[in-house]
Scaffold this motif. Structure first.
Motif, PDB file in Angstrom:
ATOM      1  N   GLY A  33      -0.548  43.546 -87.544  1.00 45.30           N
ATOM      2  CA  GLY A  33       0.242  44.357 -86.624  1.00 45.30           C
ATOM      3  C   GLY A  33      -0.368  44.572 -85.271  1.00 45.30           C
ATOM      4  N   ASN A  34      -1.609  44.140 -85.054  1.00 44.26           N
ATOM      5  CA  ASN A  34      -2.220  44.279 -83.740  1.00 44.26           C
ATOM      6  C   ASN A  34      -3.276  43.193 -83.545  1.00 44.26           C
ATOM      7  OD1 ASN A  34      -5.081  45.583 -84.359  1.00 44.26           O
ATOM      8  ND2 ASN A  34      -3.573  46.605 -85.670  1.00 44.26           N
ATOM      9  N   MET A  35      -3.531  42.860 -82.263  1.00 48.79           N
ATOM     10  CA  MET A  35      -4.445  41.761 -81.983  1.00 48.79           C
ATOM     11  C   MET A  35      -4.902  41.834 -80.532  1.00 48.79           C
ATOM     12  SD  MET A  35      -3.636  37.906 -83.294  1.00 48.79           S
ATOM     13  CE  MET A  35      -4.994  36.732 -83.504  1.00 48.79           C
ATOM     14  N   ARG A  36      -6.105  41.342 -80.259  1.00 52.30           N
ATOM     15  CA  ARG A  36      -6.600  41.224 -78.897  1.00 52.30           C
ATOM     16  C   ARG A  36      -5.957  40.008 -78.229  1.00 52.30           C
ATOM     17  NH1 ARG A  36      -8.860  45.740 -77.298  1.00 52.30           N
ATOM     18  NH2 ARG A  36     -10.088  44.622 -75.728  1.00 52.30           N
ATOM     19  N   ILE A  37      -5.686  40.108 -76.938  1.00 55.56           N
ATOM     20  CA  ILE A  37      -5.078  38.997 -76.210  1.00 55.56           C
ATOM     21  C   ILE A  37      -5.987  37.770 -76.240  1.00 55.56           C
ATOM     22  CG2 ILE A  37      -4.419  38.219 -73.899  1.00 55.56           C
ATOM     23  CD1 ILE A  37      -3.267  41.016 -73.441  1.00 55.56           C
ATOM     24  N   GLN A  38      -7.281  37.988 -76.099  1.00 59.77           N
ATOM     25  CA  GLN A  38      -8.223  36.876 -76.140  1.00 59.77           C
ATOM     26  C   GLN A  38      -8.154  36.146 -77.480  1.00 59.77           C
ATOM     27  OE1 GLN A  38     -12.356  38.017 -75.867  1.00 59.77           O
ATOM     28  NE2 GLN A  38     -12.955  36.008 -75.070  1.00 59.77           N
ATOM     29  N   SER A  39      -8.011  36.892 -78.563  1.00 59.55           N
ATOM     30  CA  SER A  39      -7.938  36.286 -79.893  1.00 59.55           C
ATOM     31  C   SER A  39      -6.648  35.485 -80.059  1.00 59.55           C
ATOM     32  CB  SER A  39      -8.021  37.371 -80.966  1.00 59.55           C
ATOM     33  OG  SER A  39      -9.255  38.060 -80.888  1.00 59.55           O
ATOM     34  N   ILE A  40      -5.550  35.981 -79.499  1.00 59.99           N
ATOM     35  CA  ILE A  40      -4.291  35.239 -79.557  1.00 59.99           C
ATOM     36  C   ILE A  40      -4.428  33.921 -78.809  1.00 59.99           C
ATOM     37  CG2 ILE A  40      -1.856  35.247 -78.892  1.00 59.99           C
ATOM     38  CD1 ILE A  40      -1.913  38.304 -79.161  1.00 59.99           C
ATOM     39  N   ALA A  41      -5.018  33.983 -77.624  1.00 58.24           N
ATOM     40  CA  ALA A  41      -5.201  32.773 -76.821  1.00 58.24           C
ATOM     41  C   ALA A  41      -6.048  31.743 -77.558  1.00 58.24           C
ATOM     42  CB  ALA A  41      -5.830  33.136 -75.478  1.00 58.24           C
ATOM     43  N   THR A  42      -7.106  32.202 -78.184  1.00 57.55           N
ATOM     44  CA  THR A  42      -7.990  31.290 -78.922  1.00 57.55           C
ATOM     45  C   THR A  42      -7.263  30.670 -80.105  1.00 57.55           C
ATOM     46  OG1 THR A  42      -9.944  32.566 -78.292  1.00 57.55           O
ATOM     47  CG2 THR A  42     -10.156  31.124 -80.201  1.00 57.55           C
ATOM     48  N   ALA A  43      -6.528  31.496 -80.850  1.00 57.91           N
ATOM     49  CA  ALA A  43      -5.834  31.001 -82.043  1.00 57.91           C
ATOM     50  C   ALA A  43      -4.769  29.971 -81.699  1.00 57.91           C
ATOM     51  CB  ALA A  43      -5.207  32.172 -82.797  1.00 57.91           C
ATOM     52  N   LEU A  44      -4.099  30.146 -80.548  1.00 59.50           N
ATOM     53  CA  LEU A  44      -3.020  29.238 -80.159  1.00 59.50           C
ATOM     54  C   LEU A  44      -3.484  28.145 -79.204  1.00 59.50           C
ATOM     55  CD1 LEU A  44      -0.083  31.784 -79.635  1.00 59.50           C
ATOM     56  CD2 LEU A  44      -0.592  30.390 -81.651  1.00 59.50           C
ATOM     57  N   ASP A  45      -4.770  28.195 -78.820  1.00 60.04           N
ATOM     58  CA  ASP A  45      -5.340  27.206 -77.895  1.00 60.04           C
ATOM     59  C   ASP A  45      -4.569  27.172 -76.583  1.00 60.04           C
ATOM     60  OD1 ASP A  45      -6.038  23.623 -77.836  1.00 60.04           O
ATOM     61  OD2 ASP A  45      -7.196  25.323 -77.056  1.00 60.04           O
ATOM     62  N   VAL A  46      -4.312  28.351 -76.045  1.00 60.87           N
ATOM     63  CA  VAL A  46      -3.652  28.491 -74.743  1.00 60.87           C
ATOM     64  C   VAL A  46      -4.463  29.471 -73.902  1.00 60.87           C
ATOM     65  CG1 VAL A  46      -1.359  27.999 -75.659  1.00 60.87           C
ATOM     66  CG2 VAL A  46      -2.167  30.371 -75.548  1.00 60.87           C
ATOM     67  N   SER A  47      -4.122  29.604 -72.641  1.00 61.02           N
ATOM     68  CA  SER A  47      -4.823  30.538 -71.762  1.00 61.02           C
ATOM     69  C   SER A  47      -4.352  31.966 -72.020  1.00 61.02           C
ATOM     70  CB  SER A  47      -4.578  30.179 -70.299  1.00 61.02           C
ATOM     71  OG  SER A  47      -3.225  30.418 -69.958  1.00 61.02           O
ATOM     72  N   GLU A  48      -5.194  32.925 -71.641  1.00 58.10           N
ATOM     73  CA  GLU A  48      -4.785  34.322 -71.754  1.00 58.10           C
ATOM     74  C   GLU A  48      -3.589  34.610 -70.864  1.00 58.10           C
ATOM     75  OE1 GLU A  48      -9.323  35.916 -72.532  1.00 58.10           O
ATOM     76  OE2 GLU A  48      -7.925  37.194 -71.429  1.00 58.10           O
ATOM     77  N   GLU A  49      -3.489  33.937 -69.722  1.00 59.13           N
ATOM     78  CA  GLU A  49      -2.342  34.123 -68.837  1.00 59.13           C
ATOM     79  C   GLU A  49      -1.045  33.687 -69.519  1.00 59.13           C
ATOM     80  OE1 GLU A  49       0.128  35.237 -66.047  1.00 59.13           O
ATOM     81  OE2 GLU A  49      -2.013  35.743 -66.098  1.00 59.13           O
ATOM     82  N   THR A  50      -1.116  32.587 -70.297  1.00 61.01           N
ATOM     83  CA  THR A  50       0.061  32.140 -71.053  1.00 61.01           C
ATOM     84  C   THR A  50       0.479  33.195 -72.074  1.00 61.01           C
ATOM     85  OG1 THR A  50      -0.475  29.796 -70.775  1.00 61.01           O
ATOM     86  CG2 THR A  50       0.926  30.373 -72.642  1.00 61.01           C
TER      87      THR A  50
END
Length: 268
Positions: A33-50
């Motif tokens: 239910g919650n996540m850091r933006i940096q962790s999302i970017a890493t998991a999806l292999d995209v930039s934090e801006e994306t």
């Protein structure tokens, strides 16, 4: 918010953004239910801006809530952890805390609960002297104990790992002898139908107990709490004299507060 565009009318770019947004939602759900933006970017292999770009329509649609450095599902059935709540809307909470600290004079007695807003209030009270504070919050106790001749009392019992609070029958029994000038409480939700609400039954029991033992009862809540729902009431809303917040509530809550005889103070 505008009506959703027909799927047949979407451009390929819109479809890609929608697909990416769904990936982000699925990822946050699996993560609890919650996540850091940096962790999302890493998991999806995209930039934090994306990630931030795709979070924008999700946030505008009420599906997620952005906090400093992270995001959580807006419609999650559980409350945020204490650390996440400290990150959520810190500036309004600091303004609320400063106002409430101005209402409390040196030598006053008060209850403070475990809410993130009350943790900010404890920080705002650091310049006060000779306070008598009863709290079930380690964060509050650590901030105010052994400082400016304050006296800080805490109940015994198990310390909860996720919020640093002490609850249960021992905590309720501990506070029975105290009769204080103020009870300052936080809340998870405020609505016109049910008043002030919490997610946790033990927190509600504790809130009800300190409300009964204080001369002035104050709810400290930023405006994100307006219109939310939670399953457990802290008791009759008419028991609360003051609601201190950072923005005017919607009309239904304003009208309800008038019926409750609860004064709403909007801080600058």
């Amino acid at each position: 918010m505008n009506a959703p565009t027909s799927p047949h009318a979407k451009t390929s770019q819109d479809a890609q953004i929608s697909h990416r947004a769904k990936e982000i939602l699925d990822l946050i759900t699996v993560a609890g239910g919650n996540m850091r933006i940096q962790s999302i970017a890493t998991a999806l292999d995209v930039s934090e801006e994306t990630v931030r770009r795709n979070l924008k329509p999700l946030s505008e649609g009420g599906l997620v809530k952005r906090v400093h450095g992270g995001v959580y599902l807006q419609q999650s059935s559980s409350e945020l952890s204490f650390a996440q709540r400290m990150d959520e809307n810190p500036v309004p909470k600091q303004r609320i805390a400063a106002h409430i600290a101005g209402l409390i004079s040196d030598g006053s007695s008060l209850f403070l609960d475990i809410g993130s807003t009350t943790a900010f209030i404890a920080k705002a009270l650091r310049t006060h002297k000779e306070l008598l504070v009863v709290t079930n919050s380690v964060a509050v106790a650590h901030t105010l104990a052994a400082h400016n001749n304050n006296r800080v009392f805490m109940p015994g019992g198990e310390l909860r790992a996720h919020d640093g609070g002490i609850f249960g029958a021992q905590a309720i029994e501990f506070i029975r002898p105290f009769h204080m000038d103020f009870a300052v409480l936080s809340t998870a939700a405020i609505n016109a139908t049910n008043g002030f609400m919490l997610f946790d039954l033990e927190e509600a029991y504790y809130s009800r107990a300190i409300i009964e033992r204080a001369q002035t009862r104050i709810i400290a809540a930023d405006s994100s709490k307006f219109g939310r729902t939670a399953p457990i009431s802290i008791g009759p809303a008419s028991n609360v004299e003051l609601l201190i917040t950072d923005a005017a509530p919607p009309p239904d809550i304003t009208n309800a507060a008038r019926d409750w005889s609860t004064e709403i103070v909007v801080v600058d």
